[in-house]
Motif scaffolding. Sequence first.
Motif, PDB file in Angstrom:
ATOM      1  N   THR A 177       0.826  -1.207   0.000  1.00 47.75           N
ATOM      2  CA  THR A 177       0.000   0.000   0.000  1.00 47.75           C
ATOM      3  C   THR A 177       0.861   1.257   0.000  1.00 47.75           C
ATOM      4  O   THR A 177       0.373   2.349  -0.322  1.00 47.75           O
ATOM      5  N   LEU A 178       2.131   1.113   0.372  1.00 46.39           N
ATOM      6  CA  LEU A 178       3.031   2.271   0.398  1.00 46.39           C
ATOM      7  C   LEU A 178       3.511   2.682  -0.987  1.00 46.39           C
ATOM      8  O   LEU A 178       4.291   3.630  -1.115  1.00 46.39           O
ATOM      9  N   THR A 179       3.047   1.970  -2.019  1.00 45.24           N
ATOM     10  CA  THR A 179       3.428   2.350  -3.380  1.00 45.24           C
ATOM     11  C   THR A 179       3.113   3.818  -3.641  1.00 45.24           C
ATOM     12  O   THR A 179       3.875   4.532  -4.302  1.00 45.24           O
ATOM     13  N   LYS A 180       2.008   4.284  -3.104  1.00 48.14           N
ATOM     14  CA  LYS A 180       1.605   5.671  -3.340  1.00 48.14           C
ATOM     15  C   LYS A 180       2.607   6.652  -2.750  1.00 48.14           C
ATOM     16  O   LYS A 180       2.684   7.806  -3.178  1.00 48.14           O
ATOM     17  N   ASN A 181       3.375   6.189  -1.769  1.00 46.25           N
ATOM     18  CA  ASN A 181       4.388   7.047  -1.161  1.00 46.25           C
ATOM     19  C   ASN A 181       5.775   6.797  -1.723  1.00 46.25           C
ATOM     20  O   ASN A 181       6.673   7.624  -1.557  1.00 46.25           O
ATOM     21  N   LYS A 182       5.968   5.660  -2.386  1.00 38.85           N
ATOM     22  CA  LYS A 182       7.293   5.292  -2.870  1.00 38.85           C
ATOM     23  C   LYS A 182       7.556   5.771  -4.294  1.00 38.85           C
ATOM     24  O   LYS A 182       8.700   5.711  -4.755  1.00 38.85           O
ATOM     25  N   VAL A 183       6.538   6.171  -5.000  1.00 40.17           N
ATOM     26  CA  VAL A 183       6.716   6.758  -6.326  1.00 40.17           C
ATOM     27  C   VAL A 183       6.105   8.147  -6.295  1.00 40.17           C
ATOM     28  O   VAL A 183       5.357   8.491  -5.375  1.00 40.17           O
ATOM     29  N   ALA A 184       6.434   8.950  -7.289  1.00 39.31           N
ATOM     30  CA  ALA A 184       5.867  10.287  -7.342  1.00 39.31           C
ATOM     31  C   ALA A 184       4.343  10.183  -7.417  1.00 39.31           C
ATOM     32  O   ALA A 184       3.810   9.469  -8.272  1.00 39.31           O
ATOM     33  N   PRO A 185       3.619  10.847  -6.509  1.00 36.91           N
ATOM     34  CA  PRO A 185       2.159  10.741  -6.525  1.00 36.91           C
ATOM     35  C   PRO A 185       1.523  11.062  -7.870  1.00 36.91           C
ATOM     36  O   PRO A 185       0.485  10.491  -8.228  1.00 36.91           O
ATOM     37  N   SER A 186       2.131  11.954  -8.640  1.00 35.10           N
ATOM     38  CA  SER A 186       1.571  12.275  -9.956  1.00 35.10           C
ATOM     39  C   SER A 186       1.612  11.067 -10.889  1.00 35.10           C
ATOM     40  O   SER A 186       0.834  10.985 -11.850  1.00 35.10           O
ATOM     41  N   ALA A 187       2.503  10.105 -10.608  1.00 29.40           N
ATOM     42  CA  ALA A 187       2.617   8.914 -11.450  1.00 29.40           C
ATOM     43  C   ALA A 187       1.486   7.927 -11.205  1.00 29.40           C
ATOM     44  O   ALA A 187       1.249   7.042 -12.033  1.00 29.40           O
ATOM     45  N   VAL A 188       0.806   8.051 -10.052  1.00 29.72           N
ATOM     46  CA  VAL A 188      -0.267   7.109  -9.713  1.00 29.72           C
ATOM     47  C   VAL A 188      -1.559   7.850  -9.382  1.00 29.72           C
ATOM     48  O   VAL A 188      -2.365   7.387  -8.577  1.00 29.72           O
ATOM     49  N   GLU A 189      -1.762   8.978 -10.021  1.00 26.91           N
ATOM     50  CA  GLU A 189      -2.992   9.724  -9.794  1.00 26.91           C
ATOM     51  C   GLU A 189      -4.195   8.873 -10.215  1.00 26.91           C
ATOM     52  O   GLU A 189      -4.244   8.344 -11.320  1.00 26.91           O
ATOM     53  N   GLU A 424       9.751  15.155  11.322  1.00 22.51           N
ATOM     54  CA  GLU A 424       8.962  14.222  12.138  1.00 22.51           C
ATOM     55  C   GLU A 424       8.517  13.010  11.315  1.00 22.51           C
ATOM     56  O   GLU A 424       8.413  11.893  11.838  1.00 22.51           O
ATOM     57  N   ALA A 425       8.267  13.227  10.021  1.00 25.41           N
ATOM     58  CA  ALA A 425       7.774  12.144   9.160  1.00 25.41           C
ATOM     59  C   ALA A 425       8.852  11.117   8.840  1.00 25.41           C
ATOM     60  O   ALA A 425       8.555  10.095   8.197  1.00 25.41           O
ATOM     61  N   GLN A 426      10.099  11.368   9.264  1.00 23.48           N
ATOM     62  CA  GLN A 426      11.138  10.350   9.077  1.00 23.48           C
ATOM     63  C   GLN A 426      10.810   9.080   9.849  1.00 23.48           C
ATOM     64  O   GLN A 426      11.231   7.983   9.470  1.00 23.48           O
ATOM     65  N   TRP A 427      10.048   9.206  10.941  1.00 24.05           N
ATOM     66  CA  TRP A 427       9.617   8.040  11.715  1.00 24.05           C
ATOM     67  C   TRP A 427       8.263   7.585  11.186  1.00 24.05           C
ATOM     68  O   TRP A 427       7.297   8.351  11.185  1.00 24.05           O
ATOM     69  N   GLN A 428       8.214   6.353  10.730  1.00 30.49           N
ATOM     70  CA  GLN A 428       6.996   5.825  10.117  1.00 30.49           C
ATOM     71  C   GLN A 428       6.673   4.465  10.742  1.00 30.49           C
ATOM     72  O   GLN A 428       6.867   3.407  10.127  1.00 30.49           O
ATOM     73  N   PRO A 429       6.207   4.473  11.999  1.00 29.21           N
ATOM     74  CA  PRO A 429       5.941   3.215  12.712  1.00 29.21           C
ATOM     75  C   PRO A 429       4.895   2.375  11.994  1.00 29.21           C
ATOM     76  O   PRO A 429       3.962   2.900  11.380  1.00 29.21           O
ATOM     77  N   GLY A 430       5.089   1.061  12.061  1.00 30.53           N
ATOM     78  CA  GLY A 430       4.159   0.149  11.422  1.00 30.53           C
ATOM     79  C   GLY A 430       4.561  -0.241  10.022  1.00 30.53           C
ATOM     80  O   GLY A 430       4.005  -1.174   9.441  1.00 30.53           O
ATOM     81  N   SER A 431       5.550   0.464   9.452  1.00 31.05           N
ATOM     82  CA  SER A 431       6.000   0.111   8.114  1.00 31.05           C
ATOM     83  C   SER A 431       7.201  -0.823   8.219  1.00 31.05           C
ATOM     84  O   SER A 431       7.794  -0.976   9.285  1.00 31.05           O
ATOM     85  N   SER A 432       7.543  -1.469   7.088  1.00 25.99           N
ATOM     86  CA  SER A 432       8.686  -2.392   7.103  1.00 25.99           C
ATOM     87  C   SER A 432       9.987  -1.644   7.346  1.00 25.99           C
ATOM     88  O   SER A 432      10.985  -2.245   7.734  1.00 25.99           O
ATOM     89  N   ARG A 433      10.005  -0.333   7.100  1.00 24.95           N
ATOM     90  CA  ARG A 433      11.156   0.508   7.446  1.00 24.95           C
ATOM     91  C   ARG A 433      10.636   1.624   8.342  1.00 24.95           C
ATOM     92  O   ARG A 433      10.155   2.650   7.862  1.00 24.95           O
ATOM     93  N   PRO A 434      10.716   1.457   9.659  1.00 23.53           N
ATOM     94  CA  PRO A 434      10.075   2.401  10.573  1.00 23.53           C
ATOM     95  C   PRO A 434      10.733   3.772  10.651  1.00 23.53           C
ATOM     96  O   PRO A 434      10.172   4.675  11.255  1.00 23.53           O
TER      97      PRO A 434
END
Length: 522
Positions: A177-189, A424-434
């Motif tokens: 589900t993190l695909t939307k954050n791992k690529v440029a959002p404009s690419a998956v509009e 603050e967003a560098q910490w992403q608890p619950g993801s495979s890379r927190p």
Amino acid sequence: MSKFRRFGRLLAATTVSATIVVGAPVAFAQEDDVVDFSVTNITDFHGHLSSQETDAPDANSEMGAAKLKALIDYVNQDQEYIMTTSGDNVGGSAFVSAIADDEPTLDVLNILGVDVSAVGNHEFDRGYDDLLGRIVEKSDYPLLGANVTLNGEPMLDASYVQEIDGVKVGFVGTVTTLTKNKVAPSAVEGVEFSDPVDATNKEADRLKESGEADVVVALMHEDAQQYAAGFNNNVDILFGGDSHQRSQGIIERDGAQPLHWAQGHEYGKVLQDADISFNKDTGEIESVEITQYDRSMPEVEALAPDAEISARVAAAEAEAEELGAEVVGQMDRATFRGQDEGAGSGSNRGVESTLNSLIADANRASVAKATGADVDLGIMNAGGVRADLPKGDVTFQDVLTVQPFGNSIAYGTLTGQDILDALEAQWQPGSSRPRLALGLSAGFEYAYDPTAEQGQRVISATLDGEEIDPSAEYTVATSTFLFDGGDNFASLANVQNLTDVGSMDYSVLNDYIADGAEVQEG
């Protein structure tokens, strides 16, 4: 099950059958209705076509596509099999593939005999039009995305069924589900990514209840260990991906066969082979055994590379060598990605690194030079850095290997609060890379408490010794990927006065090195 154990098992079965022929023909008929086959898997290949040259190969050594094909044939000799991947076949690729737009890898995957693949987040790097066009059209196998919709409609097939000796084997593919954050959002509009476990369970239920599949294999581009416990009894085997980890396990379940799950690291370093015995009389799986093969095994290292793939890879290497041989500059010291203690460089994206900081400096300096703008801050995301930079001569190949994604560099204004929120967003608890540590240009410093509550970890932040003012505006240079809110840095999408400078990320780093890059201490 290893090749040798498999041969032993077949010999034992033959001996038992011969005995039963004389005294119990009914039992012999049941033995004939047990079908042995395998499902073979790799994940996160990322265009790593070439073999890693080393005198002491170990479990972390890349075997290359040609040896990988030889290994696939070796572990499946005298047995039917289905070849699969769990996504990220291309994108973020090794130089030999990236410089040719991954065309060599798309060719090689076809020659490898891939039968079905989950879609990975990197297949979306250039947008869904590129995925549905170039990538799908050049792949001789289906790419599955049971949890992917475009404007509310299924974008990819949810599943694929292949029959072996009367056994119908169903595959359900999903992506993080993190695909939307791992690529440029404009690419998956317009593209939505639902829960991969829920989507798999739903499709597995449909396949089993309709009789379309006797066995269901989940190909999930998400960390297998983290999500395995959520699959229902209609999912028999799980192959994970995305987090570049090697893992394996079995989950016992009441009233059903155990779930056998595994994840095969990255770059073709590990080939996974699930040996399956299915009894057509009872309609049940009798056994599953997953073996992970790598170059630390003498029988693997002894295999001769496949000739056809060797030729294709050699052609790609020759083209890449010619295009990438240009020396762009010099480095007086090597720079590295973040790493865990005792692990290789790049193993931890959650710590600061000299290379991330160097690229942040390059973004700031190169944009200022090209535009004359007074740039306050350069930023770089750790996930966009895929190799270390050597000391001494640095070639175009070195640079493109470090930054293979081809993102545009831009600049614009952010408030101090936007920058603090990004920290603050560098910490992403619950993801495979927190944690995903940002690279920040020289002059920017911050203090934090990693034990504090989410959103309250940053204690202070300064730019050239001055506290960041939440209400002030700052000029920031980074990739359009981050300005689109990529990697879940949503506050960076608040950018105003955005200007794309028309340069790619690797060319900006090229220019910075050519101008005599300075490496931050630390």
